[in-house]
Design an enzyme around this catalytic site. Sequence first.
Site, PDB file in Angstrom:
ATOM      1  N   LYS A   1       0.862  -1.182   0.000  1.00 57.80           N
ATOM      2  CA  LYS A   1       0.000   0.000   0.000  1.00 57.80           C
ATOM      3  C   LYS A   1       0.889   1.218   0.000  1.00 57.80           C
ATOM      4  O   LYS A   1       2.026   1.167   0.490  1.00 57.80           O
ATOM      5  CB  LYS A   1      -0.893   0.022   1.249  1.00 57.80           C
ATOM      6  CG  LYS A   1      -2.196   0.752   1.028  1.00 57.80           C
ATOM      7  CD  LYS A   1      -3.163  -0.125   0.255  1.00 57.80           C
ATOM      8  CE  LYS A   1      -4.504   0.546   0.064  1.00 57.80           C
ATOM      9  NZ  LYS A   1      -5.488  -0.449  -0.437  1.00 57.80           N
TER      10      LYS A   1
HETATM   11  P1  NAD Z   1     -12.911   7.248  -3.084  1.00 58.49           P
HETATM   12  O1  NAD Z   1     -11.903   8.275  -2.744  1.00 58.49           O
HETATM   13  O2  NAD Z   1     -13.346   7.052  -4.480  1.00 58.49           O
HETATM   14  O3  NAD Z   1     -14.234   7.482  -2.199  1.00 58.49           O
HETATM   15  C1  NAD Z   1     -14.210   7.615  -0.805  1.00 58.49           C
HETATM   16  C2  NAD Z   1     -15.595   8.035  -0.382  1.00 58.49           C
HETATM   17  O4  NAD Z   1     -15.643   8.098   1.061  1.00 58.49           O
HETATM   18  C3  NAD Z   1     -15.978   9.443  -0.886  1.00 58.49           C
HETATM   19  O5  NAD Z   1     -17.342   9.429  -1.285  1.00 58.49           O
HETATM   20  C4  NAD Z   1     -15.787  10.292   0.350  1.00 58.49           C
HETATM   21  O6  NAD Z   1     -16.605  11.454   0.333  1.00 58.49           O
HETATM   22  C5  NAD Z   1     -16.253   9.319   1.420  1.00 58.49           C
HETATM   23  N1  NAD Z   1     -15.885   9.729   2.752  1.00 58.49           N
HETATM   24  C6  NAD Z   1     -14.707  10.222   3.193  1.00 58.49           C
HETATM   25  N2  NAD Z   1     -14.819  10.577   4.485  1.00 58.49           N
HETATM   26  C7  NAD Z   1     -16.090  10.313   4.847  1.00 58.49           C
HETATM   27  C8  NAD Z   1     -16.824  10.460   6.048  1.00 58.49           C
HETATM   28  N3  NAD Z   1     -16.253  10.989   7.143  1.00 58.49           N
HETATM   29  N4  NAD Z   1     -18.125  10.062   6.085  1.00 58.49           N
HETATM   30  C9  NAD Z   1     -18.707   9.537   4.984  1.00 58.49           C
HETATM   31  N5  NAD Z   1     -18.065   9.369   3.826  1.00 58.49           N
HETATM   32  C10 NAD Z   1     -16.773   9.754   3.758  1.00 58.49           C
HETATM   33  O7  NAD Z   1     -12.337   5.862  -2.453  1.00 58.49           O
HETATM   34  P2  NAD Z   1     -12.738   4.374  -2.846  1.00 58.49           P
HETATM   35  O8  NAD Z   1     -11.761   3.892  -3.837  1.00 58.49           O
HETATM   36  O9  NAD Z   1     -14.210   4.311  -3.119  1.00 58.49           O
HETATM   37  O10 NAD Z   1     -12.380   3.640  -1.469  1.00 58.49           O
HETATM   38  C11 NAD Z   1     -13.313   3.549  -0.393  1.00 58.49           C
HETATM   39  C12 NAD Z   1     -12.891   2.419   0.529  1.00 58.49           C
HETATM   40  O11 NAD Z   1     -12.840   1.200  -0.209  1.00 58.49           O
HETATM   41  C13 NAD Z   1     -11.489   2.568   1.162  1.00 58.49           C
HETATM   42  O12 NAD Z   1     -11.510   1.965   2.433  1.00 58.49           O
HETATM   43  C14 NAD Z   1     -10.612   1.762   0.226  1.00 58.49           C
HETATM   44  O13 NAD Z   1      -9.417   1.329   0.857  1.00 58.49           O
HETATM   45  C15 NAD Z   1     -11.546   0.607  -0.070  1.00 58.49           C
HETATM   46  N6  NAD Z   1     -11.232  -0.150  -1.292  1.00 58.49           N
HETATM   47  C16 NAD Z   1     -11.182   0.455  -2.507  1.00 58.49           C
HETATM   48  C17 NAD Z   1     -10.936  -0.308  -3.640  1.00 58.49           C
HETATM   49  C18 NAD Z   1     -10.937   0.297  -5.021  1.00 58.49           C
HETATM   50  O14 NAD Z   1     -10.890  -0.480  -5.988  1.00 58.49           O
HETATM   51  N7  NAD Z   1     -11.026   1.594  -5.183  1.00 58.49           N
HETATM   52  C19 NAD Z   1     -10.712  -1.691  -3.539  1.00 58.49           C
HETATM   53  C20 NAD Z   1     -10.785  -2.280  -2.273  1.00 58.49           C
HETATM   54  C21 NAD Z   1     -11.063  -1.495  -1.167  1.00 58.49           C
END
Ligand code: NAD
Length: 418
Positions: free
Chosen positions: A107
């Site tokens: 990461k």
């Molecule tokens: P992203 O940046 O696209 O979206 C994050 C979202 O979380 C946004 O809508 C943001 O506004 C919201 N957020 C942030 N702080 C917040 C709060 N205090 N309350 C409510 N919402 C809040 O990120 P993503 O890629 O969608 O990742 C989200 C989660 O999924 C993370 O934990 C990431 O590690 C995990 N993840 C992502 C992927 C991927 O393929 N992108 C794969 C596996 C896991």
Amino acid sequence: MSIYTGPVFDMARTQFHRIADHLAIPADERDRLLYPKRAIAVSCPIHRDDGTTAVFQGYRVQHHLTLGPTKGGTRFAPSVDIGEVGALAVWMSWKCALAGLPYGGAKGGVTVNPHTLSRRELEALSRRYMQEMIPFVGPHTDVMAPDMGTNEQVMAWFMDTYSMYQGQTVMEIVTGKPVAVGGTLGRKEATGRGVAYLVERAMGRLGRALSGATAVIQGFGNVGAITAASLDERGVRLIGVSDHTACYADPRGLDVPALLRHVSERGALAGFSTELASDPAELLAMPCDILVPAAMERVIDAGMAQRIDCRVLAEAANGPTTPDADEVLDLRKDIFVLPDILCNAGGVIVSYFEWVQDLQQFFWDEAEVNDRLYRVLQRAFAAVLDRATRDGVSHRTAAMAIGVAKVRDAKISRGLFP
Ligand code: NAD
């Protein structure tokens, strides 16, 4: 003695020791399995639009090199530090092993609020971060992908920066790129699609239909929004949603296509509605069939674990549930937990497909990507449920035990180096 401090790494460490106890792993083997092989910290200076220079701290943690290259996302967020990145790298290892992918976990991240950067500044920071990482990454060493605060465009800048230093295009250095520059069809949607697919399997196990069920989703970025769209296609009613700018609820069901349009035009949920505004602190406690934390770590603590009122807890985010909350959930038999390393594995599975296609320069159609994705997820889902039944343990313990045992077996076969 460890540089890995802070609440997120503490959580990964506590979880690991629980699994190590369950697997009866001797004390002298544990540090080797838990602590990352490498950690890199870099300073990333950029010129701001106002002519000043700003320096941002960046990290990359490579957990183990035992099964192949390391693989993992890059996060741009104010919370990023070495402990958070280290924990996310450790979880990636168990996730890749559970899905049967030939990777160790990694990461990376930069401590920055990306919303405060202009597009030009974001490009400068992305390119500078990749440039600093060039000595430590490579298509057979460590392959990056998107995470919170980064996206396809950032991956395209990473790929371009790496490629220009090599003097040739090296598509396979990152995954989650735009399709036009070697990305795979279905990667952007993979994590959310995988979440919805597994929710369907879980509801099936409970004898419940998806159509007409209710869902609440925290986070409306890549993962939350695609999960919402995929559940909407299956007839699920979204009754609550939030992001960092707003929170909305409607027991009759929110208009998911309208939410998606709003976010693609405005970048966030703020401004969608005034009548539907709701208290974000109460979102996770809303009664629903399917609860999807899809934003940050540690949002379900022991107190919230008592209050959540759902049938399926689908952990789309990494690490949303604390070890204390797990103890509460273990006693509550009414919630079917899809643990994060299973629930959100669709992202890294399709990232693996993207890497394979780039290495072979042979690209698949989207139906093939999705078909293979669902087959891998189904296999992992069945393995977790079988193991949980066999050992009389929670789904999280079962999922992590499968992942940890695979990495341990490989380390035992290879010896001390990797
Ligand atoms: P992203 O940046 O696209 O979206 C994050 C979202 O979380 C946004 O809508 C943001 O506004 C919201 N957020 C942030 N702080 C917040 C709060 N205090 N309350 C409510 N919402 C809040 O990120 P993503 O890629 O969608 O990742 C989200 C989660 O999924 C993370 O934990 C990431 O590690 C995990 N993840 C992502 C992927 C991927 O393929 N992108 C794969 C596996 C896991």
